[in-house]
Write a protein that holds these residues in place. Structure first.
Motif, PDB file in Angstrom:
ATOM      1  N   VAL A 126       0.909  -1.277   0.081  1.00 42.72           N
ATOM      2  CA  VAL A 126      -0.046  -0.076   0.118  1.00 42.72           C
ATOM      3  C   VAL A 126       0.941   1.051   0.075  1.00 42.72           C
ATOM      4  O   VAL A 126       1.904   1.472   0.948  1.00 42.72           O
ATOM      5  N   PRO A 127       0.922   2.051  -1.058  1.00 41.47           N
ATOM      6  CA  PRO A 127       1.585   3.451  -1.039  1.00 41.47           C
ATOM      7  C   PRO A 127       1.546   4.209   0.330  1.00 41.47           C
ATOM      8  O   PRO A 127       0.376   4.228   0.836  1.00 41.47           O
ATOM      9  N   GLN A 175       9.201  -3.919  -1.520  1.00 43.84           N
ATOM     10  CA  GLN A 175       8.356  -3.415  -2.220  1.00 43.84           C
ATOM     11  C   GLN A 175       7.823  -4.172  -3.370  1.00 43.84           C
ATOM     12  O   GLN A 175       8.808  -4.956  -3.680  1.00 43.84           O
ATOM     13  N   GLY A 176       6.818  -3.886  -4.134  1.00 43.84           N
ATOM     14  CA  GLY A 176       6.283  -4.581  -5.345  1.00 43.84           C
ATOM     15  C   GLY A 176       5.758  -5.996  -4.973  1.00 43.84           C
ATOM     16  O   GLY A 176       5.594  -6.791  -5.901  1.00 43.84           O
ATOM     17  N   GLY A 227      -4.297  -5.587   9.470  1.00 40.08           N
ATOM     18  CA  GLY A 227      -5.050  -4.322   9.102  1.00 40.08           C
ATOM     19  C   GLY A 227      -5.167  -3.938   7.503  1.00 40.08           C
ATOM     20  O   GLY A 227      -5.976  -2.855   7.640  1.00 40.08           O
ATOM     21  N   LEU A 228      -4.409  -4.356   6.980  1.00 37.54           N
ATOM     22  CA  LEU A 228      -4.373  -3.998   5.454  1.00 37.54           C
ATOM     23  C   LEU A 228      -4.708  -4.778   4.351  1.00 37.54           C
ATOM     24  O   LEU A 228      -4.708  -4.540   3.111  1.00 37.54           O
ATOM     25  N   VAL A 229      -5.188  -6.081   4.702  1.00 40.03           N
ATOM     26  CA  VAL A 229      -5.366  -7.160   3.910  1.00 40.03           C
ATOM     27  C   VAL A 229      -7.008  -7.166   3.643  1.00 40.03           C
ATOM     28  O   VAL A 229      -7.604  -7.816   4.625  1.00 40.03           O
ATOM     29  N   PRO A 230      -7.468  -7.136   2.369  1.00 40.81           N
ATOM     30  CA  PRO A 230      -8.841  -7.429   2.210  1.00 40.81           C
ATOM     31  C   PRO A 230      -8.942  -8.860   1.841  1.00 40.81           C
ATOM     32  O   PRO A 230      -8.081  -9.655   1.267  1.00 40.81           O
ATOM     33  N   TYR A 240      -7.005   5.083   0.288  1.00 41.56           N
ATOM     34  CA  TYR A 240      -5.664   4.765  -0.194  1.00 41.56           C
ATOM     35  C   TYR A 240      -4.908   6.531  -0.049  1.00 41.56           C
ATOM     36  O   TYR A 240      -3.752   6.507   0.251  1.00 41.56           O
ATOM     37  N   ASP A 241      -5.784   7.332  -0.538  1.00 37.94           N
ATOM     38  CA  ASP A 241      -5.173   8.832  -0.479  1.00 37.94           C
ATOM     39  C   ASP A 241      -5.067   9.214   0.754  1.00 37.94           C
ATOM     40  O   ASP A 241      -3.870   9.669   1.154  1.00 37.94           O
ATOM     41  N   VAL A 242      -5.814   8.637   1.777  1.00 37.04           N
ATOM     42  CA  VAL A 242      -5.583   9.047   3.456  1.00 37.04           C
ATOM     43  C   VAL A 242      -4.268   8.420   3.924  1.00 37.04           C
ATOM     44  O   VAL A 242      -3.438   9.152   4.599  1.00 37.04           O
ATOM     45  N   ILE A 243      -4.067   7.342   3.389  1.00 36.06           N
ATOM     46  CA  ILE A 243      -2.727   6.261   3.985  1.00 36.06           C
ATOM     47  C   ILE A 243      -1.760   6.952   3.416  1.00 36.06           C
ATOM     48  O   ILE A 243      -0.553   7.200   3.944  1.00 36.06           O
ATOM     49  N   ALA A 244      -1.653   7.428   2.030  1.00 35.42           N
ATOM     50  CA  ALA A 244      -0.489   7.800   1.227  1.00 35.42           C
ATOM     51  C   ALA A 244      -0.010   9.239   1.939  1.00 35.42           C
ATOM     52  O   ALA A 244       1.169   9.613   2.052  1.00 35.42           O
ATOM     53  N   GLU A 245      -1.301  10.014   2.354  1.00 37.31           N
ATOM     54  CA  GLU A 245      -0.707  11.458   2.827  1.00 37.31           C
ATOM     55  C   GLU A 245       0.044  11.201   4.174  1.00 37.31           C
ATOM     56  O   GLU A 245       0.737  12.000   4.700  1.00 37.31           O
ATOM     57  N   GLY A 246      -0.222  10.132   4.844  1.00 36.45           N
ATOM     58  CA  GLY A 246       0.244   9.883   6.133  1.00 36.45           C
ATOM     59  C   GLY A 246      -0.162  10.735   7.268  1.00 36.45           C
ATOM     60  O   GLY A 246       0.511  10.582   8.565  1.00 36.45           O
ATOM     61  N   LYS A 247      -1.065  11.656   7.323  1.00 33.71           N
ATOM     62  CA  LYS A 247      -1.391  12.619   8.475  1.00 33.71           C
ATOM     63  C   LYS A 247      -2.258  12.138   9.461  1.00 33.71           C
ATOM     64  O   LYS A 247      -2.089  12.452  10.475  1.00 33.71           O
TER      65      LYS A 247
END
Length: 361
Positions: free
Chosen positions: A125-126, A133-134, A267-270, A328-335
């Motif tokens: 997950v970015p 990675q990958g 917590g990241l595995v669908p 994904y956007d919220v996770i990528a932002e990291g805030k």
């Protein structure tokens, strides 16, 4: 028949699309069974409900809470709801390791409805830092037999017999599901995970069934085999060599935990479970989270992404795309991320951040 369905992680889950598997639609809305489960199940399913409410997703929940019920009574209540609705979103039920006479309620549910195929998706997950990675591995796991048949007895005091049941019919069925998945999702190979060097009959049957189905019916997909202990080592050392892994029940559980560690945690595995008539969507790494229950710190990402798989299964792709992108956007932002992936946000704060992000899309 299988149809291709875009994936919240990011693309690529093929789901069973027979008419019997899709629920009835009333007034443009679907009724879905909601099973919060134990541990952090209620907290992470509440996240999904809040997000769906914010987006006006056309889903009505039929909640099944088995708290206070006898074990089998609770399972039966869930079974009856799923028979009506065909589709469910589920947290994990807790199975005590030190309590006799208490079989797995999760296994009982899957066996009663013959929900035979579990699909778990392990993809980086970015925004989540990991050593490798990958990573992009799919574990497809037979849900109804093998070591999880639940057939145990004490033949004489101090001697327990635990039966591992393997059948050609179910081995071929899960093999076809795995190859169908690979074919519909542009995956290059299916690898059978086994221990046939020791369990020559049981695991030999599973391995041979996968090989035969692949060679005869799916010549476009490469067939591989690997012994489970070597698979565990290779998954840690060189996970990029794997594409789709098809496994008996126990081996899928082991490799699923390794896969979760590779991408940043359970917590990241669908994930999703399919039968001929029913589909139940739940986190792909089956951790209950009793140690953090009620603390509002659980990561709901796995449940949220599992719910987007459910939406795509129902053909509600636009809702699924928006919710998965916002997550994904919220996770990528990291805030505003949860502690398990390096942040300090609570479950509620992370959920609220996704809802706010949805308003900007």
């Amino acid at each position: 028949m299988l149809r291709q369905s875009a994936l919240g992680c990011r693309r690529g889950l093929a789901t069973l699309a027979s008419e019997s598997l899709l629920p009835k639609k009333y007034g443009g809305r679907y009724t879905v069974t909601l099973i919060p489960g134990d541990g952090v199940g209620k907290e992470v399913t509440n996240s999904v409900v809040s997000i769906f409410d914010s987006e006006n997703v056309p889903i009505d929940w039929e909640k099944v809470d088995i708290s206070g019920l006898e074990n089998q009574e609770g399972v039966q209540k869930a079974v009856e709801s799923l028979k009506r609705n065909k589709i469910g979103l589920k947290g994990i039920w807790h199975t005590p390791a030190d309590q006799t006479g208490h079989g797995s309620l999760n296994v009982a549910l899957r066996k009663q409805l013959d929900i035979f195929a579990n699909v778990a998706l392990f993809k980086n997950v970015p925004g989540v830092k990991t050593r490798l990675q990958g990573v992009d591995i799919v574990v497809i796991r037979e849900n109804t037999e093998g070591e999880y048949s639940g057939l145990e007895h004490e033949s004489v005091p101090g001697v327990v017999e635990s039966l591992k049941i393997m059948t050609k019919v179910k081995s071929e069925r899960i093999a076809r599901f795995a190859f169908d998945f690979a074919l519909k999702n542009n995956r290059k190979s299916v690898c059978a995970v086994h221990k046939a060097n020791i369990m020559k009959l049981g695991d030999g049957l599973f391995r041979n069934s996968v090989n035969e189905i692949g060679a005869k019916e799916y010549p476009e997909v490469e067939v591989k085999n690997i012994i489970v202990d070597n698979a565990s080592m290779q998954a840690v050392a060189k996970p990029h060599q794997f594409d789709v892994l098809v496994t008996p029940n126990l081996y899928g559980s082991i490799l699923g935990n390794i896969g979760a560690a590779l991408i940043g945690g359970p917590g990241l595995v669908p994930g999703a479970n399919f039968g001929r008539e029913h589909a139940v969507f739940e986190p792909g790494s089956r951790h209950v989270g009793l140690d953090i229950e009620g603390k509002n710190v659980a990561n709901p990402t796995a449940m949220i992404l599992s719910s987007t798989l459910m939406l795509r299964h129902l053909g509600l792709n636009e809702y699924a795309d928006r919710i998965s992108k916002a997550t994904y956007d919220v996770i990528a932002e990291g805030k505003t991320t949860t502690k398990d992936i390096g942040g300090s946000a609570s479950t509620t704060e992370f959920t609220d951040a996704i809802i706010e992000k949805l308003k900007t899309l």
